[in-house]
Design a protein around this motif. Structure first.
Motif, PDB file in Angstrom:
ATOM      1  N   GLU A   1       0.960  -1.174   0.039  1.00 18.93           N
ATOM      2  CA  GLU A   1       0.161  -0.027   0.057  1.00 18.93           C
ATOM      3  C   GLU A   1       0.781   1.214  -0.106  1.00 18.93           C
ATOM      4  O   GLU A   1       1.774   1.367   0.914  1.00 18.93           O
ATOM      5  N   ASN A   2       0.596   2.193  -0.858  1.00 24.23           N
ATOM      6  CA  ASN A   2       1.227   3.531  -1.024  1.00 24.23           C
ATOM      7  C   ASN A   2       0.183   4.783  -0.962  1.00 24.23           C
ATOM      8  O   ASN A   2      -1.051   4.439  -1.466  1.00 24.23           O
ATOM      9  N   GLU A   3       0.570   5.610  -0.580  1.00 26.74           N
ATOM     10  CA  GLU A   3      -0.309   6.880  -0.171  1.00 26.74           C
ATOM     11  C   GLU A   3       0.434   8.240  -0.595  1.00 26.74           C
ATOM     12  O   GLU A   3       1.560   8.281  -0.631  1.00 26.74           O
ATOM     13  N   CYS A   4      -0.319   9.009  -1.317  1.00 21.24           N
ATOM     14  CA  CYS A   4       0.230  10.270  -1.716  1.00 21.24           C
ATOM     15  C   CYS A   4      -0.787  11.608  -1.438  1.00 21.24           C
ATOM     16  O   CYS A   4      -2.041  11.100  -2.011  1.00 21.24           O
ATOM     17  N   LEU A   5      -0.303  12.375  -1.216  1.00 16.07           N
ATOM     18  CA  LEU A   5      -1.216  13.741  -1.088  1.00 16.07           C
ATOM     19  C   LEU A   5      -0.894  14.614  -2.496  1.00 16.07           C
ATOM     20  O   LEU A   5       0.131  14.783  -2.905  1.00 16.07           O
ATOM     21  N   ILE A   6      -2.155  14.863  -3.050  1.00 14.18           N
ATOM     22  CA  ILE A   6      -1.962  15.618  -4.298  1.00 14.18           C
ATOM     23  C   ILE A   6      -2.892  16.861  -4.480  1.00 14.18           C
ATOM     24  O   ILE A   6      -3.824  16.860  -3.661  1.00 14.18           O
TER      25      ILE A   6
ATOM     26  N   ALA B   1      -0.408  -9.370  -5.443  1.00 15.49           N
ATOM     27  CA  ALA B   1      -0.243 -10.268  -6.498  1.00 15.49           C
ATOM     28  C   ALA B   1      -1.423 -11.531  -6.349  1.00 15.49           C
ATOM     29  O   ALA B   1      -1.451 -12.068  -5.115  1.00 15.49           O
ATOM     30  N   VAL B   2      -1.804 -11.799  -7.293  1.00  6.70           N
ATOM     31  CA  VAL B   2      -3.176 -12.987  -7.127  1.00  6.70           C
ATOM     32  C   VAL B   2      -2.572 -14.134  -7.597  1.00  6.70           C
ATOM     33  O   VAL B   2      -3.064 -15.375  -6.994  1.00  6.70           O
ATOM     34  N   SER B   3      -1.687 -14.291  -8.673  1.00  5.31           N
ATOM     35  CA  SER B   3      -1.106 -15.494  -9.193  1.00  5.31           C
ATOM     36  C   SER B   3       0.214 -15.356  -9.510  1.00  5.31           C
ATOM     37  O   SER B   3       0.761 -14.077  -9.758  1.00  5.31           O
ATOM     38  N   GLY B   4       1.076 -16.501  -9.692  1.00  2.27           N
ATOM     39  CA  GLY B   4       2.374 -16.191 -10.318  1.00  2.27           C
ATOM     40  C   GLY B   4       3.282 -16.343  -9.276  1.00  2.27           C
ATOM     41  O   GLY B   4       3.167 -16.389  -7.900  1.00  2.27           O
ATOM     42  N   PRO B   5       4.838 -16.090  -9.554  1.00  2.81           N
ATOM     43  CA  PRO B   5       5.738 -16.392  -8.506  1.00  2.81           C
ATOM     44  C   PRO B   5       5.829 -15.293  -7.453  1.00  2.81           C
ATOM     45  O   PRO B   5       5.963 -15.665  -6.269  1.00  2.81           O
ATOM     46  N   VAL B   6       5.404 -14.179  -7.632  1.00  2.00           N
ATOM     47  CA  VAL B   6       5.178 -12.837  -6.596  1.00  2.00           C
ATOM     48  C   VAL B   6       4.246 -13.257  -5.440  1.00  2.00           C
ATOM     49  O   VAL B   6       4.303 -13.118  -4.514  1.00  2.00           O
ATOM     50  N   ALA B   7       3.006 -13.983  -6.044  1.00  2.00           N
ATOM     51  CA  ALA B   7       2.030 -14.415  -4.933  1.00  2.00           C
ATOM     52  C   ALA B   7       2.647 -15.369  -4.080  1.00  2.00           C
ATOM     53  O   ALA B   7       2.050 -15.665  -2.773  1.00  2.00           O
ATOM     54  N   LEU B   8       3.691 -16.285  -4.490  1.00  2.00           N
ATOM     55  CA  LEU B   8       4.137 -17.172  -3.510  1.00  2.00           C
ATOM     56  C   LEU B   8       5.088 -16.695  -2.257  1.00  2.00           C
ATOM     57  O   LEU B   8       5.355 -17.270  -1.401  1.00  2.00           O
ATOM     58  N   LEU B   9       5.549 -15.324  -2.637  1.00  2.00           N
ATOM     59  CA  LEU B   9       6.463 -14.595  -1.707  1.00  2.00           C
ATOM     60  C   LEU B   9       5.574 -14.268  -0.313  1.00  2.00           C
ATOM     61  O   LEU B   9       4.375 -13.974  -0.500  1.00  2.00           O
ATOM     62  N   PRO B  10       6.236 -14.334   0.803  1.00  2.00           N
ATOM     63  CA  PRO B  10       5.954 -13.661   2.103  1.00  2.00           C
ATOM     64  C   PRO B  10       5.501 -12.245   1.668  1.00  2.00           C
ATOM     65  O   PRO B  10       6.115 -11.621   0.585  1.00  2.00           O
ATOM     66  N   ALA B  11       4.560 -11.933   2.040  1.00  2.00           N
ATOM     67  CA  ALA B  11       3.852 -10.478   2.203  1.00  2.00           C
ATOM     68  C   ALA B  11       5.114  -9.316   2.043  1.00  2.00           C
ATOM     69  O   ALA B  11       5.151  -8.343   1.378  1.00  2.00           O
ATOM     70  N   ALA B  12       5.730  -9.374   3.194  1.00  2.00           N
ATOM     71  CA  ALA B  12       6.969  -8.445   3.320  1.00  2.00           C
ATOM     72  C   ALA B  12       8.001  -8.381   2.506  1.00  2.00           C
ATOM     73  O   ALA B  12       8.354  -7.134   1.913  1.00  2.00           O
ATOM     74  N   VAL B  13       8.110  -9.621   1.639  1.00  2.00           N
ATOM     75  CA  VAL B  13       9.245  -9.653   0.616  1.00  2.00           C
ATOM     76  C   VAL B  13       8.728  -9.124  -0.682  1.00  2.00           C
ATOM     77  O   VAL B  13       9.159  -8.257  -1.583  1.00  2.00           O
ATOM     78  N   ALA B  14       7.184  -9.373  -1.039  1.00  2.00           N
ATOM     79  CA  ALA B  14       6.476  -8.808  -2.174  1.00  2.00           C
ATOM     80  C   ALA B  14       6.206  -7.259  -2.035  1.00  2.00           C
ATOM     81  O   ALA B  14       6.617  -6.609  -3.073  1.00  2.00           O
ATOM     82  N   ASP B  15       6.175  -6.905  -0.621  1.00  2.00           N
ATOM     83  CA  ASP B  15       6.148  -5.244  -0.415  1.00  2.00           C
ATOM     84  C   ASP B  15       7.366  -4.625  -0.842  1.00  2.00           C
ATOM     85  O   ASP B  15       7.354  -3.546  -1.445  1.00  2.00           O
ATOM     86  N   LEU B  16       8.566  -5.104  -0.411  1.00  4.80           N
ATOM     87  CA  LEU B  16       9.838  -4.844  -0.857  1.00  4.80           C
ATOM     88  C   LEU B  16      10.039  -4.426  -2.444  1.00  4.80           C
ATOM     89  O   LEU B  16      10.622  -3.597  -2.749  1.00  4.80           O
ATOM     90  N   MET B  17       9.352  -5.535  -3.095  1.00  7.57           N
ATOM     91  CA  MET B  17       9.386  -5.306  -4.583  1.00  7.57           C
ATOM     92  C   MET B  17       8.585  -4.251  -4.997  1.00  7.57           C
ATOM     93  O   MET B  17       8.772  -3.598  -6.144  1.00  7.57           O
ATOM     94  N   LEU B  18       7.318  -4.388  -4.690  1.00  7.09           N
ATOM     95  CA  LEU B  18       6.136  -3.514  -5.168  1.00  7.09           C
ATOM     96  C   LEU B  18       6.200  -1.996  -4.647  1.00  7.09           C
ATOM     97  O   LEU B  18       5.764  -1.268  -5.514  1.00  7.09           O
ATOM     98  N   HIS B  19       6.572  -1.839  -3.352  1.00  4.33           N
ATOM     99  CA  HIS B  19       6.209  -0.523  -2.749  1.00  4.33           C
ATOM    100  C   HIS B  19       7.208   0.515  -3.405  1.00  4.33           C
ATOM    101  O   HIS B  19       6.560   1.588  -3.933  1.00  4.33           O
TER     102      HIS B  19
END
Length: 151
Positions: free
Chosen positions: A3-8, A108-126
């Motif tokens: 999750e990311n947030e931005c004030l615009i 991530a809903v499917s695929g390799p990223v969906a198999l990662l722990p949430a904290a690791v996926a967040d490091l990639m997506l954030h």
């Protein structure tokens, strides 16, 4: 999930003017390189943006599909992220005294990223999503300035 947030400094309507303009997608989505077509029904559910990701000559044609749309408030999209799988991203806007607070949530809903722990996926997506919101903010604030000039 990430999750990311931005004030615009623009109204939710100005922010959504950019979000629902499928032809602007490659200008703010990190990794999207060109738009091939936008369904006339986009951003209504089922409408798609046909885009390519990558850099020439290694371009992959892909699509993003609208799942839910509430004008000026919420947009939920299904992402095909070949070969990484599928994901969903949601944008929620709230009006603030100075403009808009935009929250972007991706999972991530499917695929390799969906198999990662949430904290690791967040490091990639954030970081990628933070850059996407930075670009979106610039476009929305520019859109607002253009609207003020035309009145």
């Amino acid at each position: 999930m990430s999750e990311n947030e931005c004030l615009i400094e623009a109204s939710p309507e100005d922010v959504f003017a950019v979000l629902i303009d499928g032809w602007s997608y490659a200008a703010w989505v990190v990794g999207a390189s060109r738009i091939r077509e936008v369904d006339p029904s986009f951003p209504e559910p089922g409408g798609r943006i046909h885009h390519s990701v990558g850099a020439w000559p290694l371009l992959v044609d892909d699509t993003t599909t609208s799942l839910e749309y509430e004008p000026g408030r919420r947009l939920r999209l299904s992402l095909r992220v070949w070969p990484a799988g599928h994901g969903e991203v949601e944008f929620r806007a709230d009006e603030t005294p100075d403009g808009c607070r935009l929250v972007m949530t991706e999972k991530a809903v499917s695929g390799p990223v969906a198999l990662l722990p949430a904290a690791v996926a967040d490091l990639m997506l954030h970081p990628r999503n933070a850059e996407a919101l930075r670009r979106l903010k610039l476009l929305a604030e520019g859109h607002r300035r253009m609207d003020r000039r035309s009145t």
